[in-house]
Enzyme design. Structure first.
Site, PDB file in Angstrom:
ATOM      1  N   SER A   1       0.837  -1.198   0.000  1.00 56.63           N
ATOM      2  CA  SER A   1       0.000   0.000   0.000  1.00 56.63           C
ATOM      3  C   SER A   1       0.875   1.253   0.000  1.00 56.63           C
ATOM      4  O   SER A   1       1.701   1.430  -0.884  1.00 56.63           O
ATOM      5  CB  SER A   1      -0.966  -0.033   1.190  1.00 56.63           C
ATOM      6  OG  SER A   1      -1.904   1.016   1.120  1.00 56.63           O
TER       7      SER A   1
ATOM      8  N   HIS B   1      -8.031   1.120  -1.302  1.00 59.69           N
ATOM      9  CA  HIS B   1      -7.880   0.179  -2.417  1.00 59.69           C
ATOM     10  C   HIS B   1      -9.224  -0.380  -2.888  1.00 59.69           C
ATOM     11  O   HIS B   1      -9.327  -1.548  -3.274  1.00 59.69           O
ATOM     12  CB  HIS B   1      -6.895  -0.936  -2.052  1.00 59.69           C
ATOM     13  CG  HIS B   1      -5.578  -0.401  -1.582  1.00 59.69           C
ATOM     14  ND1 HIS B   1      -4.721   0.251  -2.430  1.00 59.69           N
ATOM     15  CD2 HIS B   1      -5.010  -0.373  -0.345  1.00 59.69           C
ATOM     16  CE1 HIS B   1      -3.667   0.645  -1.729  1.00 59.69           C
ATOM     17  NE2 HIS B   1      -3.822   0.296  -0.469  1.00 59.69           N
TER      18      HIS B   1
END
Length: 305
Positions: free
Chosen positions: A86, A190
């Site tokens: 991430s 996400h």
């Protein structure tokens, strides 16, 4: 063959930067980066409480700064490959020389603010599923309207969606899942909930001039090695609204012949996954300066210094 990895949001804990400030030059470096992005990284890394550093706009630059200073403390190390989970992908971009430290912090500051704004539109969050069959879990999440935002390998999937959807998941776990653990994040990262942040981040990225990676840069979009700085930056932009495929990154580490993995501060999560998914690969979490000697020994054995 050494891989250097950087953790994502949720790895931060109150005061985790405190021991690093005892190292020569670290506080000065953090204060310089703080001035560049108008955010007091020293305060948030030492004195702020858990709620303060849970804020996306604070957590993200804090994690990237921590990764940079802890990796710098290792000395002149050249891993064969780098990757990040991430927001850790921005840290990895700094490791690979795609972005300099100031550019990386500038980008992550804008990323954090944009994602915080997107998260404020709807109350959302993320929860980790422990155990279970990935295919069964993914199908079950779809039934509940949730997104498998992180497919981490070693049997771990992170679900993301609205708080109501996550509550339903807690009451109705996929078959074989032992536990559902809420994560210390402030939104459904996400996923499509982050779409408003993509345009903002694209504008921020347009102001940067990336260099091509000096080492193999493994993207968590699909586990593929990315050869150009322009593509790294493009993937960093799109990544905020697309799932993290850490499982595919670990497959690539295996294909590359990885023999050791070091996770920079505040490490722990990624080496835990590697221990289960990559048996035989040595791992180390660089949590505090007390871990530096062991990390340097691992580098001497598996890396190029």
């Amino acid at each position: 063959m050494l891989v250097l990895v950087a953790p994502g949001q949720g790895a931060q804990t109150p005061g985790f930067l405190t021991p690093w400030l005892d190292l020569p030059g670290v506080e000065d470096r953090l204060r310089a980066l703080s001035a560049a992005i108008d955010l007091d990284l020293v305060h948030y890394g030492t004195n702020a409480d858990a709620d303060e550093i849970r804020d996306t706009s604070i957590a993200q630059p804090l994690l990237v700064a921590a990764g940079i200073v802890s990796a710098t403390a290792l000395g002149d190390v050249s891993p064969a490959a780098v990757a990040g989970h991430s927001v850790g992908e921005i840290t990895a971009a700094a490791f690979a020389g795609v972005l300099d430290d100031t550019a990386a912090l500038t980008l992550v500051r804008k990323r954090g603010l944009a994602m915080a704004d997107a998260a404020a539109i709807t109350e959302t969050g993320m929860s980790a599923l422990l155990g279970g069959d990935p295919d069964v879990s993914v199908a079950h999440l779809a039934k509940l309207g949730l997104t498998p935002a992180n497919i981490n390998g070693a049997g771990q999937i992170v679900a993301a969606g609205t708080l109501e959807q996550l509550a339903a998941l807690n009451d109705d776990k996929p078959e074989g899942v032992r536990k559902v653990v809420p994560l210390k994040v402030a939104g459904a990262f996400h996923t499509h909930h982050m779409a408003p942040a993509v345009e903002t981040l694209a504008k921020a990225a347009a102001d940067l001039t990336p260099a091509d990676p000096k080492v193999t840069y493994v993207s968590n979009k699909d586990g593929r090695a990315v050869a150009t700085g322009a593509e790294v930056l493009e993937r960093l932009v799109g990544q905020v609204a697309n799932p993290v495929r850490w499982d595919l990154c670990m497959e690539t580490f295996k294909e590359l012949g990885a023999t050791a993995i070091i996770e920079v501060s505040p490490g722990g999560t990624l080496v835990g996954l590697a221990k289960r998914a990559l048996p035989g690969v040595k791992t180390l979490a660089l949590k505090t300066p007390d871990d530096l000697d062991a990390a340097r020994e691992l580098i001497a054995e598996h890396g190029v210094a």
